[in-house]
Write a protein that holds these residues in place. Sequence first.
Motif, PDB file in Angstrom:
ATOM      1  N   PRO A 187     -31.231  32.537 -31.465  1.00  0.00           N
ATOM      2  CA  PRO A 187     -30.910  31.757 -32.663  1.00  0.00           C
ATOM      3  C   PRO A 187     -30.888  32.687 -33.875  1.00  0.00           C
ATOM      4  N   GLN A 224     -34.254  23.938 -35.694  1.00  0.00           N
ATOM      5  CA  GLN A 224     -34.606  25.349 -35.560  1.00  0.00           C
ATOM      6  C   GLN A 224     -35.808  25.540 -34.648  1.00  0.00           C
ATOM      7  N   GLU A 275     -34.509  25.223 -31.131  1.00  0.00           N
ATOM      8  CA  GLU A 275     -33.721  26.402 -30.758  1.00  0.00           C
ATOM      9  C   GLU A 275     -34.633  27.575 -30.413  1.00  0.00           C
TER      10      GLU A 275
END
Length: 232
Positions: A159, A220, A223
Amino acid sequence: MLSKSAAKKFFLIGTVVCSGCFVLLTVDTVQKVPQQSHAENITPEVIHGKDLWDHNNCMGCHTIMGEGAYYAPELTKVYERRGPIFIKSMLKDPQAMFPGQRNMQKYNFTETEIDSLVAFLKWIGEVDLNGFPKKPDLVPAAPTANTAQLSELPLPTKPAVFDQVCVACHALQGKGGAVGPVLDGVGNRRNHDFLVSWLKDPLAVKADSKMPKLPLTDEQVQELANFLSQLK
């Protein structure tokens, strides 16, 4: 050898020509400033960030656009290197990001002020400075016995937030920071659910954790947890 009159003529013509070139180059530069500086992106938030930068004498420690001090990191391209999450966390509490290692003062900025400083640094990073500053030659982390072997293993897709935030403290395949544990094989040590809880709030999992609570979104967090759980 030139006569006195010839030397005077040579001097006058040379001065006029050089002065003309200087004026033309100055005009050309000034005309390009709005385009290269992306003046259309100078919002009230950016202006507020610039005022905060000046008022708090950030140049007393940092360099930006080639001006300032060299006590602390150069920040012209910091938005590109670190991204908004890391910058906001540093501005909110520098000591929490690097316990016992950072001498940066905690300014107690409000969320609005932090957002304005981030906007200012983002705009600075997008200004076309004709290749300045040069991208730094990053020093890899200290090698370990199996660094060479690890560096050859394929990684799942990282990521974007990992390279902006995580590598500031953690190393992976011999590259990154040395503040926190290396992340090679972390998927063997921690499962996905633990990683989600840890990334959301490390202090809730371990009260004496040195890792701060980062302003990560739920997306996030997922991820990063998916990525880290695959590092086996």
